[in-house]
Design an enzyme around this catalytic site. Structure first.
Site, PDB file in Angstrom:
ATOM      1  N   ILE A 147      -1.974 -12.894   2.885  1.00 46.21           N
ATOM      2  CA  ILE A 147      -0.597 -12.603   2.610  1.00 46.21           C
ATOM      3  C   ILE A 147       0.091 -11.289   3.449  1.00 46.21           C
ATOM      4  O   ILE A 147      -0.436 -10.213   2.799  1.00 46.21           O
ATOM      5  CB  ILE A 147      -0.052 -12.814   1.172  1.00 46.21           C
ATOM      6  CG1 ILE A 147      -0.558 -13.859   0.274  1.00 46.21           C
ATOM      7  CG2 ILE A 147       1.551 -12.355   0.907  1.00 46.21           C
ATOM      8  CD1 ILE A 147      -0.417 -13.973  -1.156  1.00 46.21           C
ATOM      9  N   ARG A 148       0.739 -11.344   4.426  1.00 47.17           N
ATOM     10  CA  ARG A 148       1.013 -10.266   5.135  1.00 47.17           C
ATOM     11  C   ARG A 148      -0.160  -9.208   5.384  1.00 47.17           C
ATOM     12  O   ARG A 148      -0.164  -8.062   5.019  1.00 47.17           O
ATOM     13  CB  ARG A 148       2.129  -9.246   4.349  1.00 47.17           C
ATOM     14  CG  ARG A 148       3.453  -9.872   4.565  1.00 47.17           C
ATOM     15  CD  ARG A 148       4.578  -9.163   3.867  1.00 47.17           C
ATOM     16  NE  ARG A 148       4.394  -9.507   2.364  1.00 47.17           N
ATOM     17  CZ  ARG A 148       4.057  -8.559   1.421  1.00 47.17           C
ATOM     18  NH1 ARG A 148       3.897  -7.449   1.897  1.00 47.17           N
ATOM     19  NH2 ARG A 148       4.073  -9.053   0.137  1.00 47.17           N
ATOM     20  N   HIS A 205      -7.040 -12.874  -0.329  1.00 50.27           N
ATOM     21  CA  HIS A 205      -6.597 -12.646  -1.820  1.00 50.27           C
ATOM     22  C   HIS A 205      -7.744 -13.901  -2.591  1.00 50.27           C
ATOM     23  O   HIS A 205      -7.458 -14.749  -2.981  1.00 50.27           O
ATOM     24  CB  HIS A 205      -5.196 -13.173  -2.200  1.00 50.27           C
ATOM     25  CG  HIS A 205      -4.578 -12.071  -1.662  1.00 50.27           C
ATOM     26  ND1 HIS A 205      -3.891 -10.943  -2.687  1.00 50.27           N
ATOM     27  CD2 HIS A 205      -3.956 -11.733  -0.674  1.00 50.27           C
ATOM     28  CE1 HIS A 205      -3.146 -10.175  -1.799  1.00 50.27           C
ATOM     29  NE2 HIS A 205      -3.073 -10.655  -0.750  1.00 50.27           N
ATOM     30  N   SER A 234       0.817  -1.311  -0.030  1.00 50.28           N
ATOM     31  CA  SER A 234       0.082  -0.085  -0.226  1.00 50.28           C
ATOM     32  C   SER A 234       0.738   1.405  -0.023  1.00 50.28           C
ATOM     33  O   SER A 234       0.507   2.471  -0.778  1.00 50.28           O
ATOM     34  CB  SER A 234      -0.949   0.010   0.994  1.00 50.28           C
ATOM     35  OG  SER A 234      -0.260  -0.252   2.507  1.00 50.28           O
ATOM     36  N   ARG A 238      -2.509  -2.998   9.477  1.00 54.82           N
ATOM     37  CA  ARG A 238      -1.360  -3.616   8.745  1.00 54.82           C
ATOM     38  C   ARG A 238      -0.464  -4.734   9.148  1.00 54.82           C
ATOM     39  O   ARG A 238      -0.253  -4.649  10.523  1.00 54.82           O
ATOM     40  CB  ARG A 238      -0.568  -2.498   7.996  1.00 54.82           C
ATOM     41  CG  ARG A 238      -1.297  -1.442   7.238  1.00 54.82           C
ATOM     42  CD  ARG A 238      -0.065  -0.449   6.512  1.00 54.82           C
ATOM     43  NE  ARG A 238       0.902  -1.107   5.666  1.00 54.82           N
ATOM     44  CZ  ARG A 238       1.979  -0.405   5.416  1.00 54.82           C
ATOM     45  NH1 ARG A 238       2.543   0.346   6.124  1.00 54.82           N
ATOM     46  NH2 ARG A 238       2.733  -1.010   4.597  1.00 54.82           N
ATOM     47  N   GLU A 295      -8.601 -13.775  -5.578  1.00 52.48           N
ATOM     48  CA  GLU A 295      -8.005 -13.970  -6.803  1.00 52.48           C
ATOM     49  C   GLU A 295      -6.941 -15.217  -7.064  1.00 52.48           C
ATOM     50  O   GLU A 295      -6.426 -15.605  -8.012  1.00 52.48           O
ATOM     51  CB  GLU A 295      -7.366 -12.589  -7.540  1.00 52.48           C
ATOM     52  CG  GLU A 295      -5.961 -12.235  -6.985  1.00 52.48           C
ATOM     53  CD  GLU A 295      -5.970 -11.727  -5.552  1.00 52.48           C
ATOM     54  OE1 GLU A 295      -7.275 -11.660  -4.791  1.00 52.48           O
ATOM     55  OE2 GLU A 295      -5.059 -11.176  -5.146  1.00 52.48           O
ATOM     56  N   CYS A 305      -6.687  -6.762   0.356  1.00 56.24           N
ATOM     57  CA  CYS A 305      -5.557  -6.629   0.867  1.00 56.24           C
ATOM     58  C   CYS A 305      -4.791  -5.384   0.939  1.00 56.24           C
ATOM     59  O   CYS A 305      -5.662  -4.267   1.759  1.00 56.24           O
ATOM     60  CB  CYS A 305      -4.539  -7.685   0.530  1.00 56.24           C
ATOM     61  SG  CYS A 305      -3.288  -8.168   1.771  1.00 56.24           S
TER      62      CYS A 305
HETATM   63  N1  GLN Z   1       1.239  -5.544   3.953  1.00 57.83           N
HETATM   64  C1  GLN Z   1       0.806  -5.017   2.893  1.00 57.83           C
HETATM   65  C2  GLN Z   1       0.622  -3.542   3.189  1.00 57.83           C
HETATM   66  O1  GLN Z   1       0.608  -3.027   4.181  1.00 57.83           O
HETATM   67  C3  GLN Z   1      -0.405  -5.708   2.228  1.00 57.83           C
HETATM   68  C4  GLN Z   1      -0.060  -7.235   1.814  1.00 57.83           C
HETATM   69  C5  GLN Z   1      -1.041  -7.509   0.840  1.00 57.83           C
HETATM   70  O2  GLN Z   1      -1.390  -6.875  -0.124  1.00 57.83           O
HETATM   71  N2  GLN Z   1      -0.770  -8.757   0.419  1.00 57.83           N
HETATM   72  O3  GLN Z   1       0.425  -2.799   2.071  1.00 57.83           O
END
Ligand code: GLN
Length: 194
Positions: A139-140, A175, A53, A110, A177, A83
């Site tokens: 994912i994160r 996600h 982001s 986040r 997708e 995300c």
């Molecule tokens: N950790 C990312 C962020 O803060 C987001 C991770 C993702 O989009 N898979 O932007």
């Protein structure tokens, strides 16, 4: 859906926009990659993909893309953030606070699953979209910590809201997708014809 205005834009500044385009192709929805604000005029809805982001924010301010997306939403066209896309749409961003579009009344933290959980596949449910449990890839990923009164929770995982909607703005912390399940994209596509 053959008319150009009804194709689905996928914001293609950074992140996994290609997988969204693939999913749209799979469900037969015409898709257009959006790199510049002027291209928003040609699409009936917009997907903001996952990625980073902070990187997307830099490009937003250079190109005026943030303002253009705000304008896009006020015309009533639907936007779906996944995300990092969800982080950009939120009203409040935590860990740390950062710029955002403020189009969705949620507070979102986040990287909230902790560094040791870089990514995971979990089972959640979105009962209005699909009767089956849904495989969700994180994912994160961020966690939605607060949901405003005008926001509907459409999906949960481990008791947390993971798919939310406020009017024409839809956001997922996972996600959709990246799995076989097409139901979230199909749900979004239906919003284009309303
Ligand atoms: N950790 C990312 C962020 O803060 C987001 C991770 C993702 O989009 N898979 O932007």
């Amino acid at each position: 859906m053959n008319n150009g205005h009804k194709s689905v834009g996928v914001l293609a500044i950074q992140g996994d926009f290609a997988m969204h385009a693939k999913m749209l192709e799979r469900i037969g929805a015409p898709c257009k990659l959006v790199k510049h604000p002027s291209e928003l005029a040609e699409v009936g809805g917009l997907i903001m993909p996952g990625g980073e982001s902070t990187t997307m924010l830099k490009v937003f301010s250079n190109e005026g893309m943030g303002e253009a997306i705000k304008e896009f939403v006020t015309t009533g066209r639907p936007v779906f953030g996944t995300c990092a896309g969800a982080i950009l749409l939120a009203k409040e961003v935590l860990n740390p606070a950062q710029e955002r579009l403020g189009l969705l009344d949620i507070s979102i933290e986040r990287n909230a699953y902790g560094r040791q959980v870089d990514s995971s596949v979990r089972q959640g449910e979105c009962p209005e979209l699909s009767p089956r449990p849904m495989e969700m890839v994180f994912i994160r990923a961020p966690i939605i910590r607060r949901v405003g009164d005008a926001v509907r929770v459409l999906g949960r995982c481990d008791g947390l809201p993971v798919l939310v909607e406020q009017g024409n703005v839809l956001a997922a912390t996972f996600h959709p997708e990246l799995t076989e399940d097409e139901s979230v994209h199909r749900y979004f596509i239906r919003k284009l014809s309303h």
